[in-house]
Design a protein around this motif. Structure first.
Motif, mmCIF file in Angstrom:
data_model
loop_
_atom_site.group_PDB
_atom_site.id
_atom_site.type_symbol
_atom_site.label_atom_id
_atom_site.label_comp_id
_atom_site.label_asym_id
_atom_site.label_seq_id
_atom_site.Cartn_x
_atom_site.Cartn_y
_atom_site.Cartn_z
ATOM 1 N N ALA A 253 87.768 59.505 -4.808
ATOM 2 C CA ALA A 253 86.970 60.127 -3.934
ATOM 3 C C ALA A 253 86.949 59.627 -2.364
ATOM 4 O O ALA A 253 86.664 60.548 -1.775
ATOM 5 N N ASP A 254 87.350 58.193 -2.429
ATOM 6 C CA ASP A 254 87.184 57.723 -1.044
ATOM 7 C C ASP A 254 88.689 57.852 -0.413
ATOM 8 O O ASP A 254 89.439 57.187 -1.113
ATOM 9 N N PRO A 255 88.604 58.660 0.634
ATOM 10 C CA PRO A 255 90.200 58.958 1.282
ATOM 11 C C PRO A 255 90.740 57.652 1.834
ATOM 12 O O PRO A 255 91.727 57.556 2.227
ATOM 13 N N ASP A 256 89.826 56.692 2.290
ATOM 14 C CA ASP A 256 90.250 55.471 2.780
ATOM 15 C C ASP A 256 90.915 54.257 1.673
ATOM 16 O O ASP A 256 91.457 53.404 1.989
ATOM 17 N N TYR A 257 90.616 54.517 0.301
ATOM 18 C CA TYR A 257 91.096 53.463 -0.376
ATOM 19 C C TYR A 257 92.582 54.017 -0.844
ATOM 20 O O TYR A 257 92.906 54.895 -1.128
ATOM 21 N N ASP A 258 93.295 52.716 -0.890
ATOM 22 C CA ASP A 258 94.677 53.186 -0.869
ATOM 23 C C ASP A 258 95.420 52.219 -2.055
ATOM 24 O O ASP A 258 96.752 52.035 -2.199
ATOM 25 N N PHE A 259 94.567 51.540 -2.963
ATOM 26 C CA PHE A 259 94.968 51.122 -4.249
ATOM 27 C C PHE A 259 95.684 49.658 -3.985
ATOM 28 O O PHE A 259 96.569 49.256 -4.688
ATOM 29 N N THR A 260 95.532 48.993 -2.882
ATOM 30 C CA THR A 260 96.245 47.730 -2.685
ATOM 31 C C THR A 260 95.280 46.545 -2.774
ATOM 32 O O THR A 260 95.708 45.447 -2.151
ATOM 33 N N THR A 261 93.869 46.722 -3.030
ATOM 34 C CA THR A 261 92.945 45.683 -2.726
ATOM 35 C C THR A 261 91.795 46.224 -3.881
ATOM 36 O O THR A 261 91.663 47.345 -3.989
ATOM 37 N N PHE A 262 91.076 45.176 -4.181
ATOM 38 C CA PHE A 262 89.801 45.466 -4.933
ATOM 39 C C PHE A 262 88.780 45.115 -3.852
ATOM 40 O O PHE A 262 88.390 43.583 -3.803
ATOM 41 N N PRO A 263 87.825 45.597 -3.267
ATOM 42 C CA PRO A 263 86.911 45.159 -2.377
ATOM 43 C C PRO A 263 86.060 44.488 -3.025
ATOM 44 O O PRO A 263 85.217 43.774 -2.304
ATOM 45 N N GLU A 264 85.701 44.829 -4.181
ATOM 46 C CA GLU A 264 84.675 44.078 -4.883
ATOM 47 C C GLU A 264 85.208 42.511 -5.214
ATOM 48 O O GLU A 264 84.159 41.718 -5.016
ATOM 49 N N VAL A 265 86.274 42.236 -5.228
ATOM 50 C CA VAL A 265 86.490 41.093 -5.614
ATOM 51 C C VAL A 265 86.692 40.220 -4.217
ATOM 52 O O VAL A 265 86.098 39.121 -4.192
ATOM 53 N N VAL A 266 87.096 40.901 -3.313
ATOM 54 C CA VAL A 266 86.720 40.053 -1.838
ATOM 55 C C VAL A 266 85.453 39.964 -1.408
ATOM 56 O O VAL A 266 85.127 38.603 -1.099
ATOM 57 N N ALA A 267 84.377 40.906 -1.827
ATOM 58 C CA ALA A 267 83.065 40.354 -1.633
ATOM 59 C C ALA A 267 82.566 39.319 -2.400
ATOM 60 O O ALA A 267 81.760 38.305 -2.164
ATOM 61 N N SER A 268 82.808 39.470 -3.722
ATOM 62 C CA SER A 268 82.406 38.183 -4.611
ATOM 63 C C SER A 268 83.027 36.915 -4.227
ATOM 64 O O SER A 268 82.432 36.004 -4.574
ATOM 65 N N ALA A 269 84.234 36.897 -4.037
ATOM 66 C CA ALA A 269 84.979 36.010 -3.768
ATOM 67 C C ALA A 269 84.414 35.200 -2.426
ATOM 68 O O ALA A 269 84.073 33.803 -2.050
ATOM 69 N N THR A 270 84.344 36.080 -1.459
ATOM 70 C CA THR A 270 83.697 35.559 -0.143
ATOM 71 C C THR A 270 82.325 34.712 -0.419
ATOM 72 O O THR A 270 82.033 33.653 0.157
ATOM 73 N N ASP A 271 81.476 35.572 -1.294
ATOM 74 C CA ASP A 271 80.081 34.954 -1.436
ATOM 75 C C ASP A 271 80.187 33.504 -2.354
ATOM 76 O O ASP A 271 79.654 32.653 -1.971
ATOM 77 N N ALA A 272 81.162 33.461 -3.268
ATOM 78 C CA ALA A 272 81.033 32.375 -4.060
ATOM 79 C C ALA A 272 81.590 31.337 -3.386
ATOM 80 O O ALA A 272 81.393 30.091 -3.535
ATOM 81 N N PHE A 273 82.718 31.306 -2.512
ATOM 82 C CA PHE A 273 83.271 30.301 -1.900
ATOM 83 C C PHE A 273 81.861 29.829 -0.769
ATOM 84 O O PHE A 273 82.029 28.628 -0.679
ATOM 85 N N ALA A 274 81.343 30.636 -0.127
ATOM 86 C CA ALA A 274 80.203 30.211 0.589
ATOM 87 C C ALA A 274 79.248 29.363 -0.136
ATOM 88 O O ALA A 274 78.797 28.349 0.435
ATOM 89 N N GLN A 275 78.954 29.819 -1.128
ATOM 90 C CA GLN A 275 78.018 29.117 -2.049
ATOM 91 C C GLN A 275 78.483 27.764 -2.424
ATOM 92 O O GLN A 275 77.788 26.803 -2.247
ATOM 93 N N ALA A 276 79.789 27.537 -2.833
ATOM 94 C CA ALA A 276 80.421 26.384 -3.175
ATOM 95 C C ALA A 276 80.896 25.456 -1.957
ATOM 96 O O ALA A 276 81.256 24.357 -2.257
ATOM 97 N N GLY A 277 80.777 26.060 -0.755
ATOM 98 C CA GLY A 277 81.285 25.266 0.286
ATOM 99 C C GLY A 277 82.662 24.954 0.323
ATOM 100 O O GLY A 277 83.280 24.210 1.158
ATOM 101 N N VAL A 278 83.747 26.109 -0.091
ATOM 102 C CA VAL A 278 84.891 26.040 0.006
ATOM 103 C C VAL A 278 85.332 27.036 1.235
ATOM 104 O O VAL A 278 85.057 28.223 1.498
ATOM 105 N N THR A 279 85.978 26.263 2.069
ATOM 106 C CA THR A 279 86.493 26.768 3.043
ATOM 107 C C THR A 279 88.022 27.365 3.291
ATOM 108 O O THR A 279 88.524 28.278 4.281
ATOM 109 N N ASP A 280 88.951 26.742 2.456
ATOM 110 C CA ASP A 280 90.163 26.757 2.439
ATOM 111 C C ASP A 280 90.555 26.948 0.799
ATOM 112 O O ASP A 280 90.900 25.763 0.265
ATOM 113 N N PRO A 281 90.573 28.063 0.116
ATOM 114 C CA PRO A 281 90.591 28.109 -1.189
ATOM 115 C C PRO A 281 92.063 27.780 -1.561
ATOM 116 O O PRO A 281 92.272 27.212 -2.799
ATOM 117 N N ARG A 282 93.029 28.007 -0.807
ATOM 118 C CA ARG A 282 94.310 27.598 -0.989
ATOM 119 C C ARG A 282 94.460 26.056 -1.246
ATOM 120 O O ARG A 282 95.402 25.649 -2.268
#
Length: 399
Positions: A253-282
């Protein structure tokens, strides 16, 4: 999205995991007992009576805490049953960790279990709640929904479909090669790229080898305060960050969603990295266990988790960046694709691989001195999902 986190406040001191697969001769009770017994045997001085509380994750293999208290013969201990789609096992772990960090309990257990093969279906059994009819994507099977990632990615980034197909094939080939080295994996044989590409189609361009296994299994973890960890084991695993994100579930139903990302993953990863003090996951993450329910899912996750630049994951995959010998080992235990996917146990199984790798107990697939691991669990489908990310480590962070 932000949270205070519980970095280095709790530690895992023992884990257990059954083999995943077609356990026709074992019940959910049997699998629970086996996983819990392995965990208990790995922690000094901890039996069922020493565990203060339990968190049980299962999608459909039981209701209430009685699912665990009966087979484990628990004497009136609190058992909390949780469910969060395919992130159910991770949800049990998250809640158990918070219970210890809060000071409510000294020793707890997170356990996940699922019996899927006995249903007679080739996929997940689920019953959707009544809705208003706007959730059109629910009429699609899971393979059909995730198959949309493939053409959408090609269209957005101008990737030749043949190159995308090669990258998807490489994901399956890699994970089967890893699973072949894992004695607890459901599928313990490699697959040639020709076999993968010639396999019968399931949905879109997804063939049989592009889809994760349907399996039975259980896994468990014992969690204590970090300062107490060495009372129970000489090599604990420390929790650095835990993050769960539930999306708005707008889906198609979201016209902006294009099936090339999971916004939920981006949000949870960003939060987890901040908690862990990870600045360069690669460069900082040693290994990653990600939710490869389908091969294009793993490809997109490499970008959402920050392991590849946008539009470049397919190249990184073909270059071998995520093989055991590459710059970041992704799914060294075979992932959902080869290890299998008993829903309630999968999140804990991912942590089990980090546990083995940190202890140098991963056998033929052992990595060279891993220190920081990531697990990622996805529940739902593109445009409508929940996402969990954990960061765990073999050492306390210097202060």
């Amino acid at each position: 999205m932000s949270s205070n986190g519980i970095r280095d406040k709790v530690a895992v001191v023992a884990m257990g995991c059954t083999p995943f697969g077609e356990h026709w001769g074992a019940s959910a009770d049997d699998l629970l007992v086996d996983a819990v017994q392995e965990a208990l045997s790995g922690a000094r001085g901890v039996g069922r009576e020493e565990v203060d509380a339990y968190w049980l994750g299962t999608l459909g293999s039981g209701q209430s805490g009685l699912t665990a208290s009966k087979p484990l013969a628990l004497d009136y201990k609190p058992v909390t049953r949780v469910e969060n789609y395919c992130a159910t096992g991770s949800e049990a772990f998250r809640n158990a960790c918070y219970a210890v960090a809060s000071g409510a309990y000294d020793r707890v257990m997170a356990v996940g279990v699922e019996k899927l093969k006995d249903s007679g279906f080739s996929g997940l059994l689920r019953a959707d709640a009544p809705g208003d009819g706007t959730a059109a994507e629910l009429s699609l099977t899971a393979p059909a929904a995730f198959s949309l990632l493939d053409p959408a990615y090609c269209a957005r980034y101008g990737v030749d479909p043949a190159d995308m197909r090669a990258a998807m094939t490489h994901v399956a080939w890699k994970n089967h090669a890893n699973g072949a080295l894992n004695p607890k994996a459901q599928f313990r044989s490699g697959a040639t790229k020709e076999q993968i590409e010639r396999a019968p189609k399931v949905a879109g361009r997804l063939g049989v080898f592009d889809c994760s296994g349907v399996s039975d299994g259980a896994a468990a973890a014992i969690i204590v305060r970090a300062e107490d960890a060495h009372l129970y084991t000489d090599r604990p695993m420390y929790v650095k960050g835990l993050s769960l994100a539930a999306g708005p579930a707008m889906g198609a139903a979201d016209p902006d969603y294009d099936f090339t990302t999971f916004p939920e993953v981006v949000a949870s990863a960003t939060d987890a990295f901040a908690q862990a003090g990870v600045t360069d996951p690669r460069s900082e993450i040693s290994l990653a266990e990600v939710h490869d329910c389908f091969t294009p899912t793993e490809l997109v996750l490499m970008e959402d988790l920050g392991f590849s630049e946008r539009g470049q994951a397919w190249k990184d995959i073909l270059d071998g960046a995520f093989e055991r010998s590459g710059r970041l080992a992704v799914n060294p235990d075979g992932g959902l694709k080869s290890f299998g996917h008993p829903v309630g146990a999968s999140g804990l199984r991912m942590l089990y691989e980090c546990w083995l790798q940190f202890r140098g107990e991963a056998g033929e697939r052992q990595l060279d001195d891993p220190t920081l691991g990531l697990t990622h669990n996805l529940g739902g489908r593109p445009g409508s999902c929940v996402s969990f990310v954990s960061v765990v480590g073999s050492r306390l962070t210097p202060r």
